[in-house]
Design an enzyme around this catalytic site. Structure first.
Site, PDB file in Angstrom:
ATOM      1  N   TYR A   8      -4.448   5.208   1.181  1.00  0.00           N
ATOM      2  CA  TYR A   8      -5.018   5.525   2.503  1.00  0.00           C
ATOM      3  C   TYR A   8      -6.437   6.073   2.351  1.00  0.00           C
ATOM      4  CZ  TYR A   8      -5.674   8.100   6.920  1.00  0.00           C
ATOM      5  OH  TYR A   8      -6.173   8.601   8.106  1.00  0.00           O
ATOM      6  N   SER A  52     -11.900   9.917   7.992  1.00  0.00           N
ATOM      7  CA  SER A  52     -11.032  11.039   7.622  1.00  0.00           C
ATOM      8  C   SER A  52     -11.619  11.770   6.427  1.00  0.00           C
ATOM      9  CB  SER A  52      -9.641  10.513   7.242  1.00  0.00           C
ATOM     10  OG  SER A  52      -8.855  11.561   6.706  1.00  0.00           O
TER      11      SER A  52
HETATM   12  N1  NAP Z   1      -3.692  12.261  12.403  1.00  0.00           N
HETATM   13  C1  NAP Z   1      -4.485  12.653  11.400  1.00  0.00           C
HETATM   14  O1  NAP Z   1      -4.195  13.634  10.675  1.00  0.00           O
HETATM   15  C2  NAP Z   1      -5.784  11.957  11.157  1.00  0.00           C
HETATM   16  C3  NAP Z   1      -6.729  12.605  10.349  1.00  0.00           C
HETATM   17  C4  NAP Z   1      -7.942  11.961  10.079  1.00  0.00           C
HETATM   18  C5  NAP Z   1      -8.177  10.714  10.623  1.00  0.00           C
HETATM   19  N2  NAP Z   1      -7.233  10.104  11.393  1.00  0.00           N
HETATM   20  C6  NAP Z   1      -7.542   8.782  11.892  1.00  0.00           C
HETATM   21  O2  NAP Z   1      -7.612   8.837  13.301  1.00  0.00           O
HETATM   22  C7  NAP Z   1      -7.242   7.561  13.843  1.00  0.00           C
HETATM   23  C8  NAP Z   1      -6.197   7.770  14.931  1.00  0.00           C
HETATM   24  O3  NAP Z   1      -5.038   8.357  14.356  1.00  0.00           O
HETATM   25  P1  NAP Z   1      -3.960   9.167  15.211  1.00  0.00           P
HETATM   26  O4  NAP Z   1      -3.799  10.466  14.549  1.00  0.00           O
HETATM   27  O5  NAP Z   1      -4.280   9.108  16.655  1.00  0.00           O
HETATM   28  O6  NAP Z   1      -2.655   8.349  14.889  1.00  0.00           O
HETATM   29  P2  NAP Z   1      -1.870   7.256  15.741  1.00  0.00           P
HETATM   30  O7  NAP Z   1      -1.503   7.810  17.058  1.00  0.00           O
HETATM   31  O8  NAP Z   1      -0.795   6.760  14.855  1.00  0.00           O
HETATM   32  O9  NAP Z   1      -2.986   6.116  15.964  1.00  0.00           O
HETATM   33  C9  NAP Z   1      -3.206   5.068  15.076  1.00  0.00           C
HETATM   34  C10 NAP Z   1      -3.282   3.808  15.896  1.00  0.00           C
HETATM   35  O10 NAP Z   1      -3.607   2.692  15.048  1.00  0.00           O
HETATM   36  C11 NAP Z   1      -2.921   1.591  15.593  1.00  0.00           C
HETATM   37  N3  NAP Z   1      -2.743   0.486  14.677  1.00  0.00           N
HETATM   38  C12 NAP Z   1      -2.166   0.495  13.454  1.00  0.00           C
HETATM   39  N4  NAP Z   1      -2.146  -0.744  12.953  1.00  0.00           N
HETATM   40  C13 NAP Z   1      -2.699  -1.558  13.895  1.00  0.00           C
HETATM   41  C14 NAP Z   1      -2.927  -2.941  13.973  1.00  0.00           C
HETATM   42  N5  NAP Z   1      -2.567  -3.778  12.976  1.00  0.00           N
HETATM   43  N6  NAP Z   1      -3.567  -3.429  15.064  1.00  0.00           N
HETATM   44  C15 NAP Z   1      -3.914  -2.612  16.086  1.00  0.00           C
HETATM   45  N7  NAP Z   1      -3.701  -1.275  16.078  1.00  0.00           N
HETATM   46  C16 NAP Z   1      -3.094  -0.767  14.985  1.00  0.00           C
HETATM   47  C17 NAP Z   1      -1.568   2.152  15.972  1.00  0.00           C
HETATM   48  O11 NAP Z   1      -0.931   1.243  16.831  1.00  0.00           O
HETATM   49  P3  NAP Z   1       0.560   1.466  17.409  1.00  0.00           P
HETATM   50  O12 NAP Z   1       0.363   2.369  18.586  1.00  0.00           O
HETATM   51  O13 NAP Z   1       1.000   0.083  17.770  1.00  0.00           O
HETATM   52  O14 NAP Z   1       1.357   2.080  16.300  1.00  0.00           O
HETATM   53  C18 NAP Z   1      -1.955   3.482  16.588  1.00  0.00           C
HETATM   54  O15 NAP Z   1      -2.143   3.364  17.969  1.00  0.00           O
HETATM   55  C19 NAP Z   1      -6.773   6.715  12.662  1.00  0.00           C
HETATM   56  O16 NAP Z   1      -7.833   5.899  12.233  1.00  0.00           O
HETATM   57  C20 NAP Z   1      -6.471   7.750  11.602  1.00  0.00           C
HETATM   58  O17 NAP Z   1      -6.596   7.191  10.291  1.00  0.00           O
HETATM   59  C21 NAP Z   1      -6.053  10.704  11.692  1.00  0.00           C
END
Ligand code: NAP
Length: 258
Positions: free
Chosen positions: A161, A148
Site C-alpha cells: 500500500y 498518505s
Molecule cells: N483512512 C485512512 O487512514 C487514510 C489515510 C491516508 C490516506 N487515505 C486515502 O484516502 C482516500 C480515501 O480513503 P477513505 O479513508 O475515505 O476510505 P474509503 O471510504 O474506503 O474510500 C476508498 C474509496 O476507494 C474506492 N475504490 C476502491 N477501489 C476502487 C475501484 N477499483 N474503482 C473505483 N473506486 C474504488 C472505494 O470504493 P467502494 O466504495 O466501492 O469500496 C472507496 O469508496 C484513499 O485514497 C486512501 O488511500 C486514507
C-alpha cells in the site's frame, strides 16, 4: 504549501472514488465554501450517493457507475460529468484500497491489484482529467489527490500500500509542476491514520484523526487557492520528514508491526 491569489469559490466537483468516507466529508466541507453539485464516480453509485447524502444535504449529487481499473471508461466518465456540470471546478481523487494486510505474504495477484488500484489506475485517470482541466481552466481549477503519510517511508506491515501511495504522490506532485501556469493547481493531501471505513477494525495510529478534520483542511486549502503538499494533522509533515531519514534499524523498531 504556496498561497495563490483568491479565486472564485468552487461550485462543482468530480469525485473519483465517490463512495469514500473522506470524500463525503470533503464534499460536505466544500459545501460550506459554495460547492453546489458533485459528480460521484463510484463502483457502487447508490451506496456512494447514500453515504454522501448522509454527510450533507446542501449539494446536488450525480452518481455515476465507474471503476478506476477500467481506463477505457474515462471518455464516458468525462462526457457524463461535463453534461452534468460542465468542466468541474474541483476534481478530488479518493480512490484507495488498504485491506487489513498490505505487506509480506500477499499473492502476486493481490500485489498487482493493490498497485493498480492505488497508483497506476488513478494516475491514468488524473492524467486524463488534467489535460481536460488545463484545456478549460476557467477562473482556476483544482485537483486534489488523497495520498498518505504511508507513502513517505515504507513499513514492513504495509509496504505494498505504502509504495503505491508513494508512486501516486510523486506522480501528482510532478503533474502539479507540469500544470504550473495552466490555471490548474494540484493539492496533494497526506493524511495520517483516519478513522474511516478503510481502517475499520484497525488499531488507531498515533495522531489518528477523523474524515471531517481532513475535509476541513482540504476545503480551506481549496477555497484559499493553495497548492502543494498538505499534511493532516500538520505536525505529520515535519515528523515524517525526520522519520524518512532515520537509520533503517531504528525505523523498523519505531514502525513495529503497524
Ligand atoms: N483512512 C485512512 O487512514 C487514510 C489515510 C491516508 C490516506 N487515505 C486515502 O484516502 C482516500 C480515501 O480513503 P477513505 O479513508 O475515505 O476510505 P474509503 O471510504 O474506503 O474510500 C476508498 C474509496 O476507494 C474506492 N475504490 C476502491 N477501489 C476502487 C475501484 N477499483 N474503482 C473505483 N473506486 C474504488 C472505494 O470504493 P467502494 O466504495 O466501492 O469500496 C472507496 O469508496 C484513499 O485514497 C486512501 O488511500 C486514507
Amino acid at each position: 504549501m504556496v498561497a495563490r491569489r483568491s479565486l472564485r469559490p468552487p461550485q462543482t466537483a468530480l469525485v473519483l472514488g465517490g463512495g469514500s468516507d473522506i470524500a463525503a466529508a470533503c464534499v460536505a466541507a466544500l459545501a460550506g465554501h459554495g460547492l453546489r453539485t458533485a459528480v460521484l464516480a463510484a463502483r457502487d453509485p447508490d451506496a456512494a450517493r447514500a453515504r454522501m447524502a448522509a454527510a450533507t444535504d446542501r449539494v446536488d449529487l450525480v452518481p455515476i457507475r465507474w471503476d478506476v481499473l477500467d481506463t477505457g471508461a474515462l471518455d464516458d466518465l468525462w462526457s457524463t460529468t461535463t453534461q452534468a456540470v460542465g468542466t468541474p471546478d474541483v476534481v478530488l481523487c479518493a480512490v484507495g484500497s488498504l485491506g487489513h494486510h498490505a505487506g509480506l505474504g500477499m499473492s502476486p495477484t493481490d500485489v498487482e491489484a493493490m498497485a493498480r488500484t492505488n497508483y497506476a489506475a488513478p494516475a491514468a485517470a488524473l492524467a486524463y482529467v488534467a489535460e481536460r482541466l488545463a484545456a478549460d481552466p476557467g477562473d482556476g481549477r483544482a485537483m486534489v489527490v488523497l495520498s498518505s503519510v504511508a507513502g513517505v517511508r515504507p513499513r514492513r506491515s504495509n509496504f505494498v500500500y505504502g509504495s503505491s501511495k508513494a508512486g501516486l504522490d510523486s506522480f501528482a506532485r510532478g503533474l502539479g509542476d507540469a500544470l504550473h501556469g495552466s490555471g490548474v493547481r494540484m493539492l496533494v493531501v497526506r493524511p495520517g491514520f483516519v478513522r474511516s471505513r478503510m481502517t475499520t477494525g484497525l488499531d488507531p495510529a498515533p495522531f489518528a484523526t477523523d474524515p471531517e478534520v481532513v475535509a476541513g483542511a482540504v476545503a480551506r486549502a481549496v477555497a484559499g487557492g493553495r497548492d502543494g503538499v498538505l499534511s493532516v494533522p500538520p505536525l505529520l509533515g515535519p515528523l515524517f520528514a525526520v522519520l524518512a531519514n532515520l537509520p533503517r534499524g531504528l525505523w523498523r523498531r519505531i514502525a513495529g508491526d503497524r
